[in-house]
Design a protein around this motif. Sequence first.
Motif, PDB file in Angstrom:
ATOM      1  N   ILE A   5       0.864  -1.182   0.000  1.00 39.15           N
ATOM      2  CA  ILE A   5       0.000   0.000   0.000  1.00 39.15           C
ATOM      3  C   ILE A   5       0.897   1.227   0.000  1.00 39.15           C
ATOM      4  N   ASP A   6       0.493   2.230  -0.782  1.00 43.45           N
ATOM      5  CA  ASP A   6       1.293   3.422  -1.013  1.00 43.45           C
ATOM      6  C   ASP A   6       0.710   4.569  -0.202  1.00 43.45           C
ATOM      7  N   THR A   7       0.996   4.579   1.084  1.00 42.34           N
ATOM      8  CA  THR A   7       0.459   5.619   1.967  1.00 42.34           C
ATOM      9  C   THR A   7       1.209   5.609   3.290  1.00 42.34           C
ATOM     10  N   VAL A  25       4.560  -1.880   2.526  1.00 43.50           N
ATOM     11  CA  VAL A  25       4.115  -0.470   2.490  1.00 43.50           C
ATOM     12  C   VAL A  25       5.196   0.361   1.816  1.00 43.50           C
ATOM     13  N   THR A  26       4.773   1.350   1.026  1.00 46.41           N
ATOM     14  CA  THR A  26       5.725   2.359   0.551  1.00 46.41           C
ATOM     15  C   THR A  26       5.253   3.730   1.033  1.00 46.41           C
ATOM     16  N   THR A  27       6.220   4.557   1.375  1.00 44.99           N
ATOM     17  CA  THR A  27       5.910   5.938   1.741  1.00 44.99           C
ATOM     18  C   THR A  27       6.854   6.830   0.930  1.00 44.99           C
ATOM     19  N   ASN A  28       6.571   8.100   0.936  1.00 46.86           N
ATOM     20  CA  ASN A  28       7.516   9.077   0.378  1.00 46.86           C
ATOM     21  C   ASN A  28       7.333  10.371   1.168  1.00 46.86           C
ATOM     22  N   PRO A  29       8.203  11.352   0.992  1.00 48.68           N
ATOM     23  CA  PRO A  29       8.090  12.570   1.804  1.00 48.68           C
ATOM     24  C   PRO A  29       6.730  13.262   1.651  1.00 48.68           C
ATOM     25  N   VAL A  86      15.388   1.102   2.599  1.00 47.14           N
ATOM     26  CA  VAL A  86      15.776   2.506   2.410  1.00 47.14           C
ATOM     27  C   VAL A  86      15.475   2.920   0.967  1.00 47.14           C
ATOM     28  N   LYS A  87      14.643   3.964   0.857  1.00 48.76           N
ATOM     29  CA  LYS A  87      14.232   4.426  -0.472  1.00 48.76           C
ATOM     30  C   LYS A  87      15.171   5.559  -0.899  1.00 48.76           C
ATOM     31  N   VAL A  88      15.771   5.385  -2.065  1.00 48.49           N
ATOM     32  CA  VAL A  88      16.827   6.306  -2.515  1.00 48.49           C
ATOM     33  C   VAL A  88      16.476   6.819  -3.918  1.00 48.49           C
ATOM     34  N   CYS A 110      14.964   1.863  -5.248  1.00 46.79           N
ATOM     35  CA  CYS A 110      15.393   2.988  -6.079  1.00 46.79           C
ATOM     36  C   CYS A 110      14.148   3.649  -6.669  1.00 46.79           C
ATOM     37  N   THR A 111      13.920   4.904  -6.271  1.00 46.01           N
ATOM     38  CA  THR A 111      12.663   5.579  -6.606  1.00 46.01           C
ATOM     39  C   THR A 111      12.853   6.639  -7.691  1.00 46.01           C
ATOM     40  N   LEU A 112      11.733   7.114  -8.233  1.00 39.73           N
ATOM     41  CA  LEU A 112      11.714   8.130  -9.292  1.00 39.73           C
ATOM     42  C   LEU A 112      12.379   7.608 -10.561  1.00 39.73           C
ATOM     43  N   PRO A 132       9.438   2.103 -11.032  1.00 41.37           N
ATOM     44  CA  PRO A 132       8.973   2.928 -12.150  1.00 41.37           C
ATOM     45  C   PRO A 132       7.626   3.566 -11.789  1.00 41.37           C
ATOM     46  N   PHE A 133       7.481   4.851 -12.125  1.00 46.71           N
ATOM     47  CA  PHE A 133       6.295   5.631 -11.737  1.00 46.71           C
ATOM     48  C   PHE A 133       5.269   5.631 -12.882  1.00 46.71           C
ATOM     49  N   ILE A 134       4.384   4.652 -12.856  1.00 43.67           N
ATOM     50  CA  ILE A 134       3.405   4.458 -13.935  1.00 43.67           C
ATOM     51  C   ILE A 134       2.508   5.677 -14.187  1.00 43.67           C
ATOM     52  N   GLY A 135       1.816   6.117 -13.129  1.00 44.35           N
ATOM     53  CA  GLY A 135       0.829   7.194 -13.291  1.00 44.35           C
ATOM     54  C   GLY A 135       1.450   8.485 -13.801  1.00 44.35           C
ATOM     55  N   ARG A 136       2.635   8.821 -13.272  1.00 45.85           N
ATOM     56  CA  ARG A 136       3.263  10.080 -13.705  1.00 45.85           C
ATOM     57  C   ARG A 136       3.699   9.989 -15.162  1.00 45.85           C
ATOM     58  N   ILE A 137       4.043   8.795 -15.640  1.00 48.44           N
ATOM     59  CA  ILE A 137       4.384   8.623 -17.061  1.00 48.44           C
ATOM     60  C   ILE A 137       3.112   8.794 -17.893  1.00 48.44           C
ATOM     61  N   ALA A 166       5.999  -1.663  -9.296  1.00 47.03           N
ATOM     62  CA  ALA A 166       5.249  -0.651 -10.051  1.00 47.03           C
ATOM     63  C   ALA A 166       4.649   0.361  -9.073  1.00 47.03           C
ATOM     64  N   ALA A 167       5.021   1.638  -9.250  1.00 46.53           N
ATOM     65  CA  ALA A 167       4.571   2.693  -8.322  1.00 46.53           C
ATOM     66  C   ALA A 167       3.749   3.730  -9.076  1.00 46.53           C
ATOM     67  N   SER A 168       3.257   4.711  -8.317  1.00 52.43           N
ATOM     68  CA  SER A 168       2.419   5.765  -8.895  1.00 52.43           C
ATOM     69  C   SER A 168       1.217   5.148  -9.613  1.00 52.43           C
ATOM     70  N   ILE A 169       0.595   4.218  -8.920  1.00 52.69           N
ATOM     71  CA  ILE A 169      -0.605   3.546  -9.432  1.00 52.69           C
ATOM     72  C   ILE A 169      -1.801   4.455  -9.174  1.00 52.69           C
ATOM     73  N   ARG A 170      -2.652   4.601 -10.180  1.00 51.29           N
ATOM     74  CA  ARG A 170      -3.774   5.534 -10.026  1.00 51.29           C
ATOM     75  C   ARG A 170      -5.137   4.862 -10.044  1.00 51.29           C
ATOM     76  N   ASN A 171      -5.204   3.608 -10.564  1.00 53.65           N
ATOM     77  CA  ASN A 171      -6.520   2.963 -10.678  1.00 53.65           C
ATOM     78  C   ASN A 171      -6.376   1.441 -10.739  1.00 53.65           C
ATOM     79  N   CYS A 186       3.199  -4.361  -6.786  1.00 54.21           N
ATOM     80  CA  CYS A 186       2.445  -3.185  -7.197  1.00 54.21           C
ATOM     81  C   CYS A 186       2.170  -2.411  -5.922  1.00 54.21           C
ATOM     82  N   THR A 187       2.577  -1.145  -5.843  1.00 53.39           N
ATOM     83  CA  THR A 187       2.236  -0.367  -4.652  1.00 53.39           C
ATOM     84  C   THR A 187       1.110   0.585  -4.996  1.00 53.39           C
ATOM     85  N   CYS A 188       0.016   0.467  -4.253  1.00 54.32           N
ATOM     86  CA  CYS A 188      -1.239   1.092  -4.682  1.00 54.32           C
ATOM     87  C   CYS A 188      -1.882   1.909  -3.567  1.00 54.32           C
TER      88      CYS A 188
HETATM   89  C1  E4P Z   1       5.859   5.162  -4.229  1.00 56.54           C
HETATM   90  O1  E4P Z   1       6.844   4.497  -4.063  1.00 56.54           O
HETATM   91  C2  E4P Z   1       5.855   6.438  -4.982  1.00 56.54           C
HETATM   92  O2  E4P Z   1       6.530   7.420  -4.255  1.00 56.54           O
HETATM   93  C3  E4P Z   1       4.434   6.830  -5.259  1.00 56.54           C
HETATM   94  O3  E4P Z   1       3.772   5.703  -5.803  1.00 56.54           O
HETATM   95  C4  E4P Z   1       4.274   8.038  -6.154  1.00 56.54           C
HETATM   96  O4  E4P Z   1       2.909   8.153  -6.471  1.00 56.54           O
HETATM   97  P1  E4P Z   1       2.288   9.483  -7.117  1.00 56.54           P
HETATM   98  O5  E4P Z   1       2.816   9.634  -8.503  1.00 56.54           O
HETATM   99  O6  E4P Z   1       0.802   9.225  -7.108  1.00 56.54           O
HETATM  100  O7  E4P Z   1       2.681  10.616  -6.241  1.00 56.54           O
END
Ligand code: E4P
Length: 217
Positions: A5-7, A25-29, A86-88, A110-112, A132-137, A166-171, A186-188
């Motif tokens: 879960i991405d929260t 779980v994944t978190t970010n700032p 550790v997320k880098v 390894c993020t972003l 990889p940030f799916i939604g932002r792509i 797979a991150a930045s999941i939107r749906n 998949c982090t959602c």
């Molecule tokens: C998780 O590892 C990412 O930081 C996160 O999925 C980014 O999601 P966002 O593009 O919805 O902010």
Amino acid sequence: MKFFIDTANLAQIKEANDLGILDGVTTNPTLMAKEGIKGYEAITNHYKTICEMVDGPVSAEVLGIEFEGIIEEGKKLAAIHKNIVVKVPMIKDGIKAIKWFTDNGIRTNCTLVFSAGQAILAAKAGATFVSPFIGRIDDGSWDGVQLVEQIVNIYNTQGFMTEVLAASIRNPLHIVRCAEAGADVCTCPLSSILGLLKHPLTDLGLAQFLNDAKSMQ
Ligand code: E4P
């Protein structure tokens, strides 16, 4: 495919965990700031709480962008709990740091990550996960899931052990397509996980079954 879960929201983490399908779980700032968490002690306690709730990897992101700072922060984060990963960020010093963490037995995410080339570097440095940030792509009208597919193929061809997260999941469709593409994780957001439950024919069918059940009583 593992489900993270991405929260950083404890109620949402609990709800997903109670379903019995949560692997991490994944978190970010941004997600931590959204919960109003401020200061070293509060941040540390929050990660500790999450780690005690979920029996799986919990990504905690470093805030530094220079090698020495990333290492210092990463060591402290990893010492909070055995579940911490550790997320880098995918930058030059980040890659150097990932290699250092790998050599010193500390797991990394390894993020972003937005390209196959970046994913190759992350794997070479020994990252445990690549994100990889799916939604932002998709937001830029490219196909994020295609990148997941490409990274999975490269890692399989080359025998890299790094897991594709797979991150930045939107749906919910993102989750289905990432599963098809062979993502390891998949982090959602909770809403996307719960969205997988939905189908109008399930609701109609259940309403009918419940109605017919009444005639059996
Ligand atoms: C998780 O590892 C990412 O930081 C996160 O999925 C980014 O999601 P966002 O593009 O919805 O902010």
